[in-house]
Design an enzyme around this catalytic site. Structure first.
Site, PDB file in Angstrom:
ATOM      1  N   GLY A   1       0.859  -1.090  -0.070  1.00  0.00           N
ATOM      2  CA  GLY A   1       0.316  -0.125  -0.105  1.00  0.00           C
ATOM      3  C   GLY A   1       1.112   1.543   0.205  1.00  0.00           C
TER       4      GLY A   1
ATOM      5  N   THR B   1       4.295   1.048   1.458  1.00  0.00           N
ATOM      6  CA  THR B   1       5.895   0.462   0.877  1.00  0.00           C
ATOM      7  C   THR B   1       5.370   1.000  -0.566  1.00  0.00           C
ATOM      8  OG1 THR B   1       4.053  -1.621   1.334  1.00  0.00           O
ATOM      9  CG2 THR B   1       5.403  -1.544  -0.417  1.00  0.00           C
TER      10      THR B   1
ATOM     11  N   ASP C   1      -7.647  -0.279   2.165  1.00  0.00           N
ATOM     12  CA  ASP C   1      -8.487   0.977   1.845  1.00  0.00           C
ATOM     13  C   ASP C   1      -8.490   1.748   0.549  1.00  0.00           C
ATOM     14  OD1 ASP C   1      -7.568  -0.027   4.473  1.00  0.00           O
ATOM     15  OD2 ASP C   1      -5.896   1.286   4.983  1.00  0.00           O
TER      16      ASP C   1
ATOM     17  N   MET D   1     -12.375  -0.546   8.918  1.00  0.00           N
ATOM     18  CA  MET D   1     -11.195  -0.001   8.941  1.00  0.00           C
ATOM     19  C   MET D   1     -11.736   1.153   7.652  1.00  0.00           C
ATOM     20  SD  MET D   1      -8.562  -3.181   9.532  1.00  0.00           S
ATOM     21  CE  MET D   1      -7.976  -3.291  10.919  1.00  0.00           C
TER      22      MET D   1
ATOM     23  N   ARG E   1     -25.400   1.097  20.530  1.00  0.00           N
ATOM     24  CA  ARG E   1     -24.387   0.117  20.116  1.00  0.00           C
ATOM     25  C   ARG E   1     -23.383  -0.053  19.612  1.00  0.00           C
ATOM     26  NH1 ARG E   1     -25.885  -1.360  24.900  1.00  0.00           N
ATOM     27  NH2 ARG E   1     -27.160  -2.798  25.777  1.00  0.00           N
TER      28      ARG E   1
ATOM     29  N   GLN F   1     -11.788  -7.669   8.772  1.00  0.00           N
ATOM     30  CA  GLN F   1     -12.647  -7.266   7.679  1.00  0.00           C
ATOM     31  C   GLN F   1     -11.292  -7.243   6.532  1.00  0.00           C
ATOM     32  OE1 GLN F   1     -14.780  -3.229   8.199  1.00  0.00           O
ATOM     33  NE2 GLN F   1     -13.435  -2.838  10.145  1.00  0.00           N
TER      34      GLN F   1
HETATM   35  O1  F6P Z   1      -4.319  -0.602   6.244  1.00  0.00           O
HETATM   36  C1  F6P Z   1      -4.877  -1.718   5.803  1.00  0.00           C
HETATM   37  C2  F6P Z   1      -5.333  -1.617   7.580  1.00  0.00           C
HETATM   38  O2  F6P Z   1      -6.041  -2.434   7.983  1.00  0.00           O
HETATM   39  C3  F6P Z   1      -6.420   0.072   7.894  1.00  0.00           C
HETATM   40  O3  F6P Z   1      -7.523  -0.584   6.814  1.00  0.00           O
HETATM   41  C4  F6P Z   1      -5.946  -0.222   9.134  1.00  0.00           C
HETATM   42  O4  F6P Z   1      -6.190   1.134   9.925  1.00  0.00           O
HETATM   43  C5  F6P Z   1      -4.499  -1.021   9.509  1.00  0.00           C
HETATM   44  O5  F6P Z   1      -4.225  -1.642   8.666  1.00  0.00           O
HETATM   45  C6  F6P Z   1      -4.573  -1.484  10.819  1.00  0.00           C
HETATM   46  O6  F6P Z   1      -3.130  -2.021  11.060  1.00  0.00           O
HETATM   47  P1  F6P Z   1      -2.535  -3.073  12.321  1.00  0.00           P
HETATM   48  O7  F6P Z   1      -2.735  -4.543  11.705  1.00  0.00           O
HETATM   49  O8  F6P Z   1      -1.009  -2.579  12.075  1.00  0.00           O
HETATM   50  O9  F6P Z   1      -3.204  -2.813  13.318  1.00  0.00           O
END
Ligand code: F6P
Length: 357
Positions: free
Chosen positions: A111, A114, A136, A178, A275, A283
């Protein structure tokens, strides 16, 4: 004969394996003699010369497999020029590994972070081809990243499940999605799941507007409200803070995440039962959806073609429904965000969805 190094870096997602399989199958089917060096756990494998020799067979049967057969890790770009705890110069070490193994190119799947490092390696003279992965969908230069559609499916399933229980109990429910600093995943899953309110990082919310929407639904006889909140959502007040002050606020934050803050405020101002559900890393887990299997395979095939053509320094992306080659320097360091003026946002508003703005 081509010697190819391959690595997956950053948070994993669905279809990483499908993409790598696409690259390797294309090369094998072209009857190109290849040696594949699979670097383990992202850039760490390249820095510390940890790799496995792989053959075409290792990429068989992985089309549907989630995660990455190479393992992954985060190597933050902001620390890339800092020596590690043993004084190892990371950039020099990566270059040394590349030259020592006499690689023709590196195939890097990742991503945003990287891609910054991949571009740096290109600037340092290494041959690099990249593939855009992330749930994302925030990579510049491509309309779509693989992993995104699979994550949309999972987040939508979560909202669907919440819908039935919310309806039974007449509650306000928040599903936190996320997406890091962007709202693509929340926007798409929110719309697909029929959320009534969608809060995105790109459209700061006013809690009073959120409550107005809940009360409007009450008045119209809807017993429940579903709010899809992006993990990076931000209130109008917080959006006005300087970066430094916002960071300070988060350091002393008493909520596990923004959704709990939104829930507490709604509860406090309306007395309604709220809630929060956080599907979290689910995800980006599990098998890729069919869309991602096809999409990642197509991107992989194009990456294979680039290698066969000896064309380096590109990310394989997707623009206007076509697979394209995007120069790495155009991709690195830029975020693709949801524009508040985007057609999809305006259409969502026409459907009656509130963005709390
Ligand atoms: O970039 C992908 C992602 O899943 C984001 O949506 C999220 O904020 C982040 O990585 C979570 O990162 P980690 O797995 O390091 O907690």
């Amino acid at each position: 004969m081509k010697r190819i190094g391959m690595l997956t870096s950053g948070g994993d997602c669905q279809a990483l394996n499908a993409a790598m399989r696409g690259v390797v199958k294309t090369l094998v089917n072209a009857e190109e003699k290849i040696e594949i060096y699979g670097f383990l756990d992202g850039y760490k494998g390249l820095i510390y010369s940890r790799f496995q020799m792989l053959t075409g067979k290792d990429f068989s049967g992985i089309l549907t497999k989630g995660g990455t057969i190479l393992g992954t890790s985060r190597t933050p770009f902001k620390l890339i020029h800092e020596p590690d705890e043993n004084g190892v110069d990371k950039v020099e070490a990566m270059k040394q590994t590349y030259h020592k193994l006499q690689l023709d190119c590196l195939v890097i799947l990742g991503g945003n972070g990287t891609h910054k490092t991949a571009n740096l390696l290109r600037e340092e003279g290494l041959n690099v081809v990249t593939l855009p992965k992330t749930i994302d969908n925030d990579l510049w230069g491509t309309d779509m990243t693989f992993g995104f559609q699979s994550a949309v499916n999972i987040a939508t399933d979560a909202i669907d499940c919440i819908h039935t229980t919310a309806a039974s109990h007449g509650r306000v429910f928040i599903v936190e999605v996320m997406g890091h600093k962007v709202g693509w995943l929340t926007l798409n899953a929110g719309m697909a799941g029929g959320a009534d309110i969608i809060l995105l990082p790109e459209i700061p919310y006013d809690i009073n507007k959120v409550i107005e929407k809940i009360e409007e639904r009450d008045r119209n006889g809807s017993r429940f409200t579903i709010i899809a909140v992006a993990e990076g959502a931000i209130s109008k007040e917080d959006a006005k803070l300087s970066k430094k002050d916002y960071k300070k606020k988060l350091e002393n934050y008493s909520y596990p995440s923004v959704s709990y803050e939104v829930a507490a405020k709604i509860q406090e101002k309306t007395g309604r039962e709220v809630r929060v559900t956080v599907p979290g890393h689910m995800q980006r887990g599990g098998s890729p959806c069919p869309y991602d299997r096809v999409f990642a395979s197509r991107l992989g095939a194009e990456a294979g073609k680039l290698i066969l053509d000896g064309q380096y320094g590109f990310m394989v992306g997707y623009k206007n429904r076509e697979i394209v080659r995007v120069p790495l320097e155009e991709v690195a360091g830029k975020l693709k965000m949801v524009s508040p003026d985007a057609a999809i946002v305006q259409e969502a508003k026409l459907l009656g969805i509130s963005f709390g703005d």
